[in-house]
Design an enzyme around this catalytic site. Structure first.
Site, PDB file in Angstrom:
ATOM      1  N   CYS A 265       0.864  -1.174   0.000  1.00  0.00           N
ATOM      2  CA  CYS A 265       0.000   0.000   0.000  1.00  0.00           C
ATOM      3  C   CYS A 265       0.902   1.225   0.000  1.00  0.00           C
ATOM      4  CB  CYS A 265      -0.914   0.006   1.223  1.00  0.00           C
ATOM      5  SG  CYS A 265      -2.009   1.457   1.305  1.00  0.00           S
TER       6      CYS A 265
ATOM      7  N   GLU B  68      -3.400   1.058  -6.179  1.00  0.00           N
ATOM      8  CA  GLU B  68      -2.430   0.007  -6.472  1.00  0.00           C
ATOM      9  C   GLU B  68      -2.132   0.022  -7.964  1.00  0.00           C
ATOM     10  OE1 GLU B  68       0.259  -1.572  -5.833  1.00  0.00           O
ATOM     11  OE2 GLU B  68      -0.709  -2.299  -3.995  1.00  0.00           O
TER      12      GLU B  68
END
Length: 259
Positions: free
Chosen positions: A2, A111
């Site tokens: 992340c 992402e």
């Protein structure tokens, strides 16, 4: 992993979900990056009125974990994520896993899907958000780092685990999601040892998130508006066509990249 996320919830929404007695007026942020301040929820020292549960507080910390034993942060890598599989044993996170577990409120995260080596396709960014909306709580670890002059900096990392099948199409790692019914267990560092909360460090259900392709605007920290979450059509270059194009254009032809 992340590496970017967003938090656009109101103080009232945060107070209701996390049981906060109060919450600062935290402005909507659409592109939160490492080293920036982030909000985390911690267990307080006092018990809630009429309950044995400790009160919860929202505090701001630097996103980039710094173990207390580090002498010079310039000689230590920026730890924005902690692998759930090894955090209990890893020297950098072992103490925080035992004593300073926190929750990181987010509205969703970004992402990137990287093309296979040798592919002519560019990387593609995705805005990954809860399919049913609302706020997500990521598992986090917190540490206060003290410099030689006595100044202190509160720092944090987001825990990650192996991606579930749906997110694995984009990346092989994903943040650990803590469900509301498990907030108390995760934050309870007095009676719940790391091995007793290890079951929480699993991938979330397959249908929990939805992934929306977005533009490369999210790559630049300076882009902070809601438009970075606008959906786009992913650019896909057929490999045969790309190979032929490379032959025509010669070795100096350049492919656009999201990074």
């Amino acid at each position: 992993m992340c590496g970017r996320f967003a938090l656009t919830a109101t103080p009232e929404e945060l107070m209701e979900l996390f049981g906060l007695l109060e919450s600062e007026d935290f402005p909507a942020r659409f592109n939160i990056a490492p080293t920036q301040p982030i909000m985390v929820v911690v267990a307080g020292e006092r018990a809630l009125p009429g309950s044995n549960l400790p009160e919860r507080k929202a505090v701001l910390v630097r996103w980039g974990f710094m173990p207390g034993w580090v002498k010079d942060p310039r000689d230590f890598p920026l730890l924005i994520n902690a692998r759930a599989e090894t955090a209990i044993e890893k020297a950098s996170f072992r103490a925080a896993m035992r004593h300073r577990r926190v929750l990181v409120p987010v509205s969703g995260f970004y992402e990137w899907r990287r093309p296979p080596k040798g592919s002519s396709n560019p990387s593609q960014a995705y805005w990954v958000r809860p399919r049913r909306g609302g706020i997500v709580a990521f598992a986090g670890l917190m540490e206060t780092w003290s410099s030689a002059d006595g100044s202190e900096v509160d720092t944090a990392a987001i825990m990650t685990t192996a991606a579930n099948a749906s997110i694995r199409q984009i990346h092989d790692r994903m943040p650990v999601v803590i469900q509301p019914e498990d907030f108390a267990r995760w934050l309870d560092c007095k009676t719940q040892e790391p091995r007793e909360v290890a079951d929480l460090l699993a991938p979330v259900a397959e249908d929990y998130f939805e992934a929306i392709p977005v533009s490369d605007k999210v790559n630049k920290v300076a882009n902070t508006g809601p438009d970075i979450q606008d959906a786009v059509t992913p650019e896909v270059v057929p490999e045969v066509q790309a190979a032929n194009k490379g032959k025509r254009d010669g070795p100096d032809s350049a492919q656009m990249s999201l990074f």
